[in-house]
Design a protein around this motif. Structure first.
Motif, PDB file in Angstrom:
ATOM      1  N   ILE A   1       1.063  -1.182   0.151  1.00  0.00           N
ATOM      2  CA  ILE A   1      -0.369   0.058  -0.111  1.00  0.00           C
ATOM      3  C   ILE A   1       0.817   1.570  -0.426  1.00  0.00           C
ATOM      4  O   ILE A   1       1.070   2.431  -0.849  1.00  0.00           O
ATOM      5  CB  ILE A   1      -1.185   0.123   1.106  1.00  0.00           C
ATOM      6  N   ASP A   2       2.309   1.238   0.698  1.00  0.00           N
ATOM      7  CA  ASP A   2       2.382   2.227   0.894  1.00  0.00           C
ATOM      8  C   ASP A   2       3.709   2.530  -0.757  1.00  0.00           C
ATOM      9  O   ASP A   2       3.371   4.069  -0.766  1.00  0.00           O
ATOM     10  CB  ASP A   2       3.756   2.279   1.864  1.00  0.00           C
ATOM     11  N   ALA A   3       4.177   1.556  -1.776  1.00  0.00           N
ATOM     12  CA  ALA A   3       4.643   1.532  -2.685  1.00  0.00           C
ATOM     13  C   ALA A   3       3.800   2.407  -3.173  1.00  0.00           C
ATOM     14  O   ALA A   3       4.435   2.896  -4.791  1.00  0.00           O
ATOM     15  CB  ALA A   3       4.634   0.220  -3.273  1.00  0.00           C
ATOM     16  N   VAL A   4       2.698   1.995  -3.138  1.00  0.00           N
ATOM     17  CA  VAL A   4       1.154   2.501  -4.424  1.00  0.00           C
ATOM     18  C   VAL A   4       0.641   3.710  -4.506  1.00  0.00           C
ATOM     19  O   VAL A   4       0.566   4.629  -4.968  1.00  0.00           O
ATOM     20  CB  VAL A   4       0.046   1.489  -4.579  1.00  0.00           C
ATOM     21  N   PHE A   5       0.568   3.786  -3.377  1.00  0.00           N
ATOM     22  CA  PHE A   5      -0.395   4.967  -2.095  1.00  0.00           C
ATOM     23  C   PHE A   5       0.481   6.169  -1.847  1.00  0.00           C
ATOM     24  O   PHE A   5      -0.335   7.138  -1.296  1.00  0.00           O
ATOM     25  CB  PHE A   5      -1.658   4.577  -1.887  1.00  0.00           C
ATOM     26  N   GLY A   6       1.517   5.994  -1.241  1.00  0.00           N
ATOM     27  CA  GLY A   6       2.458   6.796   0.194  1.00  0.00           C
ATOM     28  C   GLY A   6       3.498   8.056  -0.810  1.00  0.00           C
ATOM     29  O   GLY A   6       3.101   8.945  -0.241  1.00  0.00           O
ATOM     30  N   SER A   7       2.842   7.781  -2.317  1.00  0.00           N
ATOM     31  CA  SER A   7       3.743   8.964  -2.812  1.00  0.00           C
ATOM     32  C   SER A   7       3.254   8.922  -4.102  1.00  0.00           C
ATOM     33  O   SER A   7       2.264   8.453  -4.406  1.00  0.00           O
ATOM     34  CB  SER A   7       5.087   8.765  -2.993  1.00  0.00           C
ATOM     35  N   PRO A   8       3.199  10.840  -4.517  1.00  0.00           N
ATOM     36  CA  PRO A   8       2.144  11.011  -6.491  1.00  0.00           C
ATOM     37  C   PRO A   8       3.203   9.828  -7.510  1.00  0.00           C
ATOM     38  O   PRO A   8       4.223   8.675  -7.263  1.00  0.00           O
ATOM     39  CB  PRO A   8       3.468  11.877  -6.157  1.00  0.00           C
TER      40      PRO A   8
END
Length: 172
Positions: free
Chosen positions: A34-41
């Motif tokens: 989730i962090d990899a996909v939704f944690g940055s633009p």
């Protein structure tokens, strides 16, 4: 917040924003995917058509940073309803962009992220001894994520955002 609101046991917007922030951090820290996909633009060099399909890009990392800035008086959020609406926009944008059959994995991750966020927000509220006012929050968090054929009609009605309130566990 007025003195009447304090007597009713209502939280301040800053306290509510902190709960939203806590939920975001818990989701990002608890799931590397989730962090990899939704944690940055979204990296538009990898997805060059993204900004032609998605009018208002959002990601959880930027929302969390914006909440921190708002708590310091220099960010975009005045109410926690605004922050919640942006979190919902993360999920809606993902579903809008990833609408092909081969996007099943990312869509599944989107639903998992949304579910984890809702649970993390409930946990943050419970740990603080407060609850979010039921009807408006449920309307926002549980709003079906469907789009018209033109990709319009998925914006949250402003009244749903304006009707938010946070109340203490013993106030209602």
């Amino acid at each position: 917040m007025t003195m009447t609101d304090q007597k009713k046991g209502m939280m301040s917007e800053d306290q509510a924003l902190q709960l939203v922030h806590s939920a975001i951090v818990k989701v990002l820290d608890g799931d590397d995917n989730i962090d990899a996909v939704f944690g940055s633009p979204v990296d538009t060099s990898l997805l060059p058509d993204y900004n032609t399909i998605i009018e208002y890009p959002r990601d959880l990392g930027t929302i969390a940073k914006s909440i921190e800035e708002s708590l310091d008086g220099r960010g975009p959020y005045v109410t926690y309803g605004e922050a919640l609406a942006d979190v919902q926009l993360v999920w809606k944008n993902c579903l809008r962009y990833n609408d092909r059959p081969e996007d099943t994995e990312i869509v599944s991750l989107c639903h998992r992220g949304r579910s984890k966020f809702k649970e993390a927000l409930k946990d943050a509220c419970a740990a603080s001894g407060i609850r979010l006012a039921d009807a408006p929050v449920r309307a926002l968090l549980d709003q079906p994520m469907r789009f018209s054929e033109e990709g319009k009609g998925d914006e949250l009605p402003q009244k749903d955002i304006d009707d938010f309130e946070v109340v203490s566990a013993d106030s209602g």
